[in-house]
Design an enzyme around this catalytic site. Structure first.
Site, PDB file in Angstrom:
ATOM      1  CE1 TYR A 186       0.030   8.835  -4.223  1.00  0.00           C
ATOM      2  CE2 TYR A 186      -1.551   9.632  -5.827  1.00  0.00           C
ATOM      3  CZ  TYR A 186      -1.221   8.778  -4.791  1.00  0.00           C
ATOM      4  OH  TYR A 186      -2.148   7.866  -4.330  1.00  0.00           O
ATOM      5  CG  HIS A 198      -2.958   9.937   1.024  1.00  0.00           C
ATOM      6  ND1 HIS A 198      -2.009  10.536   0.217  1.00  0.00           N
ATOM      7  CD2 HIS A 198      -2.974   8.637   0.634  1.00  0.00           C
ATOM      8  CE1 HIS A 198      -1.485   9.653  -0.599  1.00  0.00           C
ATOM      9  NE2 HIS A 198      -2.051   8.487  -0.356  1.00  0.00           N
TER      10      HIS A 198
END
Length: 323
Positions: free
Chosen positions: A48, A132
């Site tokens: 992010y 992830h």
């Protein structure tokens, strides 16, 4: 999983400039607003904003009782220095492309990722470490990444380990591989669609694995009381049939005194496996709105009506609220 997660979780991708820039002061104020609203679960990732999310979240949480909140971050992609030119178009974050993402699901890569995340967060520990988006690398995930996560948990470096993805079938395979405390399923258990019920939830129930629901607004389609052609689904324009279904959901909600995002936020939390609904928020106003939607009770008749019109599965109408 011996962790208490707030029912509303804070998704920290938007404060790192997902799609549009967010200034540092607004990012800090957004985290503050979440804390004031009772949020105590905060989720981030190196991906992010190329580390911006972790740095901003850690700075905003600094000084608070570390035992009073839960932080999760993710592993699987390392950040390595790039040429620094332009913005992060690959990740769709409005931040300078100072680094690039490099997949590394090896034991050393997982451990290095955690060390790097702790440095950016300014914390001595994270509570949950997710693998992830491993759906395209499942063999390596099972062979090296999951054992590395379990080793970190066994050492006490993290309290729980899991995996996060929008691919419910991939998550089910990882759960069956053993050792996961929690999964974060994005967009696959929502008011609009529930493919996680096919394989993932039965696998989690059998393994004793908890679920965190993310993407509960299906990347924006369910985030407004009245979906329109500009609404996005899977980060693109919503197909006509999907838009029509969202509008049908909105109509039934209105008939029972609710709005679509209110029902969309509360729906996944009705399932006993789901511990928290993580929502990305980029401003204090968004935090307050989501908290209000979660806090406003939905008439039980709404769920029965949605079931009757075939808009949610029959067994979901009677789902027990999560503890």
């Amino acid at each position: 999983m011996a962790l208490t997660l707030s029912r509303l979780g804070f998704g920290a991708a938007p404060i790192a400039g997902l799609y549009t820039a967010v200034d540092p002061d607004t990012a800090a104020a957004t985290v503050d607003a979440a804390w004031e609203a009772g949020v105590r679960y905060f989720d981030t990732a190196p991906h992010y904003g190329l580390g911006v999310s972790e740095r901003r979240l850690g700075a905003a949480l600094a000084g608070r009782d570390r035992d009073a909140y839960v932080v999760s971050t993710k592993a699987g992609r390392l950040l390595v220095p790039g040429d620094g030119g332009g913005d992060d178009d690959e990740g769709r974050f409005a931040v300078p492309a100072t680094h690039r993402r490099v997949w590394d699901l090896s034991r050393d890569g997982i451990r290095r990722s955690l060390d790097d995340s702790l440095a950016r967060l300014g914390l001595d520990r994270v509570d949950v470490l997710y693998l992830h988006d491993p759906e395209d690398r499942l063999d390596q995930a099972l062979a090296t990444a999951l054992p590395a996560l379990a080793e970190l948990r066994d050492e006490g470096a993290v309290r729980a380990v899991g995996a996060g993805s929008k691919d419910a079938a991939a998550l089910a395979r990882l759960v069956r591989g053993g050792g996961l405390d929690v999964v974060m399923v994005a967009g696959r258990y929502t008011l609009l669609e529930q493919p996680a019920l096919d394989e993932l939830f039965p696998a989690c129930a059998a393994a004793g694995t908890d679920v965190v629901a993310a993407g509960v607004y299906n990347s924006g389609l369910l985030a407004a009381p009245e979906p329109d052609p500009a609404s996005t689904y899977e980060y693109a324009a919503a197909p006509p049939d999907v838009l029509a279904r969202a509008r049908d959901l909105a109509t039934v909600c209105a008939e029972h005194g609710a709005v679509l995002p209110q029902a969309a936020l509360q729906f996944p939390l009705r399932h006993p496996l789901v511990r928290s609904a993580v929502v990305g928020m980029r401003s204090p106003a968004e935090v307050r709105q989501n908290a209000a939607w979660l806090g406003a009770p939905v008439a039980p008749e709404l769920w029965a009506a949605l079931e009757g019109r075939g808009l949610i599965p029959a067994d979901e109408a009677g789902a027990a609220a999560a503890p």
